[in-house]
Design a protein around this motif. Sequence first.
Motif, PDB file in Angstrom:
ATOM      1  N   SER A 147       0.824  -1.209   0.000  1.00 15.44           N
ATOM      2  CA  SER A 147       0.000   0.000   0.000  1.00 15.44           C
ATOM      3  C   SER A 147       0.862   1.265   0.000  1.00 15.44           C
ATOM      4  O   SER A 147       0.384   2.347   0.266  1.00 15.44           O
ATOM      5  CB  SER A 147      -0.935   0.011   1.216  1.00 15.44           C
ATOM      6  OG  SER A 147      -0.184   0.067   2.432  1.00 15.44           O
ATOM      7  N   VAL A 173      -4.724  -8.779  -3.525  1.00 15.26           N
ATOM      8  CA  VAL A 173      -4.752  -8.407  -2.117  1.00 15.26           C
ATOM      9  C   VAL A 173      -3.722  -7.314  -1.883  1.00 15.26           C
ATOM     10  O   VAL A 173      -2.547  -7.460  -2.252  1.00 15.26           O
ATOM     11  CB  VAL A 173      -4.447  -9.607  -1.198  1.00 15.26           C
ATOM     12  CG1 VAL A 173      -4.425  -9.173   0.252  1.00 15.26           C
ATOM     13  CG2 VAL A 173      -5.479 -10.710  -1.409  1.00 15.26           C
ATOM     14  N   VAL A 174      -4.154  -6.233  -1.290  1.00 13.61           N
ATOM     15  CA  VAL A 174      -3.252  -5.133  -0.944  1.00 13.61           C
ATOM     16  C   VAL A 174      -2.861  -5.301   0.514  1.00 13.61           C
ATOM     17  O   VAL A 174      -3.676  -5.130   1.420  1.00 13.61           O
ATOM     18  CB  VAL A 174      -3.926  -3.767  -1.182  1.00 13.61           C
ATOM     19  CG1 VAL A 174      -2.959  -2.642  -0.825  1.00 13.61           C
ATOM     20  CG2 VAL A 174      -4.375  -3.647  -2.639  1.00 13.61           C
ATOM     21  N   SER A 175      -1.615  -5.671   0.726  1.00 10.41           N
ATOM     22  CA  SER A 175      -1.087  -5.877   2.071  1.00 10.41           C
ATOM     23  C   SER A 175      -0.562  -4.548   2.614  1.00 10.41           C
ATOM     24  O   SER A 175       0.233  -3.877   1.955  1.00 10.41           O
ATOM     25  CB  SER A 175       0.040  -6.914   2.022  1.00 10.41           C
ATOM     26  OG  SER A 175       0.590  -7.131   3.298  1.00 10.41           O
ATOM     27  N   GLU A 176      -1.026  -4.187   3.788  1.00 11.43           N
ATOM     28  CA  GLU A 176      -0.687  -2.887   4.361  1.00 11.43           C
ATOM     29  C   GLU A 176       0.817  -2.725   4.545  1.00 11.43           C
ATOM     30  O   GLU A 176       1.474  -3.537   5.193  1.00 11.43           O
ATOM     31  CB  GLU A 176      -1.380  -2.705   5.704  1.00 11.43           C
ATOM     32  CG  GLU A 176      -1.165  -1.340   6.320  1.00 11.43           C
ATOM     33  CD  GLU A 176      -1.925  -1.172   7.618  1.00 11.43           C
ATOM     34  OE1 GLU A 176      -2.121  -0.017   8.057  1.00 11.43           O
ATOM     35  OE2 GLU A 176      -2.342  -2.199   8.208  1.00 11.43           O
ATOM     36  N   LEU A 183      -4.249   2.679   4.257  1.00 12.10           N
ATOM     37  CA  LEU A 183      -4.660   1.529   3.456  1.00 12.10           C
ATOM     38  C   LEU A 183      -5.947   1.829   2.697  1.00 12.10           C
ATOM     39  O   LEU A 183      -6.078   1.472   1.521  1.00 12.10           O
ATOM     40  CB  LEU A 183      -4.837   0.309   4.367  1.00 12.10           C
ATOM     41  CG  LEU A 183      -5.184  -1.021   3.703  1.00 12.10           C
ATOM     42  CD1 LEU A 183      -4.157  -1.392   2.643  1.00 12.10           C
ATOM     43  CD2 LEU A 183      -5.293  -2.118   4.765  1.00 12.10           C
ATOM     44  N   ASP A 184      -6.890   2.486   3.331  1.00 10.68           N
ATOM     45  CA  ASP A 184      -8.152   2.817   2.666  1.00 10.68           C
ATOM     46  C   ASP A 184      -7.915   3.721   1.464  1.00 10.68           C
ATOM     47  O   ASP A 184      -8.564   3.568   0.420  1.00 10.68           O
ATOM     48  CB  ASP A 184      -9.112   3.498   3.646  1.00 10.68           C
ATOM     49  CG  ASP A 184      -9.628   2.543   4.715  1.00 10.68           C
ATOM     50  OD1 ASP A 184      -9.518   1.319   4.513  1.00 10.68           O
ATOM     51  OD2 ASP A 184     -10.138   3.032   5.743  1.00 10.68           O
ATOM     52  N   SER A 186      -5.192   3.845  -0.380  1.00  9.17           N
ATOM     53  CA  SER A 186      -4.599   3.025  -1.440  1.00  9.17           C
ATOM     54  C   SER A 186      -5.661   2.176  -2.129  1.00  9.17           C
ATOM     55  O   SER A 186      -5.658   2.020  -3.359  1.00  9.17           O
ATOM     56  CB  SER A 186      -3.502   2.121  -0.871  1.00  9.17           C
ATOM     57  OG  SER A 186      -2.416   2.880  -0.371  1.00  9.17           O
ATOM     58  N   MET A 187      -6.578   1.614  -1.347  1.00 10.53           N
ATOM     59  CA  MET A 187      -7.624   0.780  -1.924  1.00 10.53           C
ATOM     60  C   MET A 187      -8.522   1.584  -2.854  1.00 10.53           C
ATOM     61  O   MET A 187      -8.891   1.121  -3.943  1.00 10.53           O
ATOM     62  CB  MET A 187      -8.455   0.140  -0.810  1.00 10.53           C
ATOM     63  CG  MET A 187      -7.693  -0.861   0.055  1.00 10.53           C
ATOM     64  SD  MET A 187      -7.096  -2.285  -0.868  1.00 10.53           S
ATOM     65  CE  MET A 187      -8.638  -3.059  -1.340  1.00 10.53           C
ATOM     66  N   SER A 201      -8.179  -6.041   0.950  1.00  5.05           N
ATOM     67  CA  SER A 201      -7.078  -5.482   1.728  1.00  5.05           C
ATOM     68  C   SER A 201      -6.660  -6.458   2.819  1.00  5.05           C
ATOM     69  O   SER A 201      -7.446  -7.292   3.273  1.00  5.05           O
ATOM     70  CB  SER A 201      -7.473  -4.143   2.358  1.00  5.05           C
ATOM     71  OG  SER A 201      -8.551  -4.315   3.265  1.00  5.05           O
ATOM     72  N   PRO A 203      -4.829  -5.840   6.298  1.00  7.72           N
ATOM     73  CA  PRO A 203      -4.172  -5.052   7.343  1.00  7.72           C
ATOM     74  C   PRO A 203      -3.120  -5.890   8.062  1.00  7.72           C
ATOM     75  O   PRO A 203      -3.205  -7.117   8.109  1.00  7.72           O
ATOM     76  CB  PRO A 203      -5.322  -4.683   8.285  1.00  7.72           C
ATOM     77  CG  PRO A 203      -6.566  -4.878   7.492  1.00  7.72           C
ATOM     78  CD  PRO A 203      -6.267  -5.986   6.532  1.00  7.72           C
ATOM     79  N   TRP A 208      -6.528  -9.591  12.057  1.00  6.14           N
ATOM     80  CA  TRP A 208      -7.090  -9.711  10.708  1.00  6.14           C
ATOM     81  C   TRP A 208      -7.204 -11.171  10.295  1.00  6.14           C
ATOM     82  O   TRP A 208      -6.299 -11.975  10.533  1.00  6.14           O
ATOM     83  CB  TRP A 208      -6.205  -8.970   9.701  1.00  6.14           C
ATOM     84  CG  TRP A 208      -6.675  -9.164   8.282  1.00  6.14           C
ATOM     85  CD1 TRP A 208      -7.815  -8.685   7.724  1.00  6.14           C
ATOM     86  CD2 TRP A 208      -6.027  -9.945   7.260  1.00  6.14           C
ATOM     87  NE1 TRP A 208      -7.916  -9.088   6.410  1.00  6.14           N
ATOM     88  CE2 TRP A 208      -6.837  -9.867   6.103  1.00  6.14           C
ATOM     89  CE3 TRP A 208      -4.847 -10.684   7.224  1.00  6.14           C
ATOM     90  CZ2 TRP A 208      -6.497 -10.502   4.913  1.00  6.14           C
ATOM     91  CZ3 TRP A 208      -4.504 -11.321   6.044  1.00  6.14           C
ATOM     92  CH2 TRP A 208      -5.323 -11.227   4.902  1.00  6.14           C
TER      93      TRP A 208
END
Length: 218
Positions: A147, A173-176, A183-184, A186-187, A201, A203, A208
């Motif tokens: 991210s 999957v966007v890994s923080e 992160l939000d 980036s998403m 995402s 986190p 998580w």
Amino acid sequence: MKALFVAGTGTDLGKTHVACALLEAARARGMRVDAFKPVVSGFDPEAPDQSDPARLARALGRPEAWREVSPRRYRAPLAPNIAARLEGDTLKMDDLVSDCRDWLSRRDVDLALIEGAGGVMSPMTDTATNLDLMSALGLPVLLVAGSYLGTASHLLTALEVVRARNLVVAAVVVSESLDAPGLDQSMALLRAFEHRAPLLSAPRASCWTASALVDALV
């Protein structure tokens, strides 16, 4: 059996973090799981518990199985082909493909993950990359990004080259990333550009779980 190749847009972005969470969430639903990382570099035999193979083995509920998870292990934290050469070994793509196919042929599970090393275009041998291994296996791809600032370019580039090899991207999957934009944020940015694969995402918070990822993939 559902089999996936876990790939990253770069190095140290959280591929194993995501893979472990997916395995644990699938196990929590009563699914049989297994994982394979055909080659790992930066492996300290004096502290195997800190390695990616050991993390994957713990996620499988078989902490003693890290040797089976990664049969080719090298000390130097370098590209696998260079790390192997320092120990007098030469990695060949045909061998890595054979290792993965043989492993897959002997699985009797609901979910099997093969995790690459480094990013999509990271060298695996002197003449081939992760993408070449992915293409040879032909598995759906679980693509993990970070991210951090600049991740959009890296992710969109990775998506282009993966799809150019006619590989299916099962999910992104966007890994923080630590010390990075929210992160939000980036998403929201990435969702404006990627509409074909589920985009989730991951986190870094210890609480998580990958339940939504199981829903998307299995």
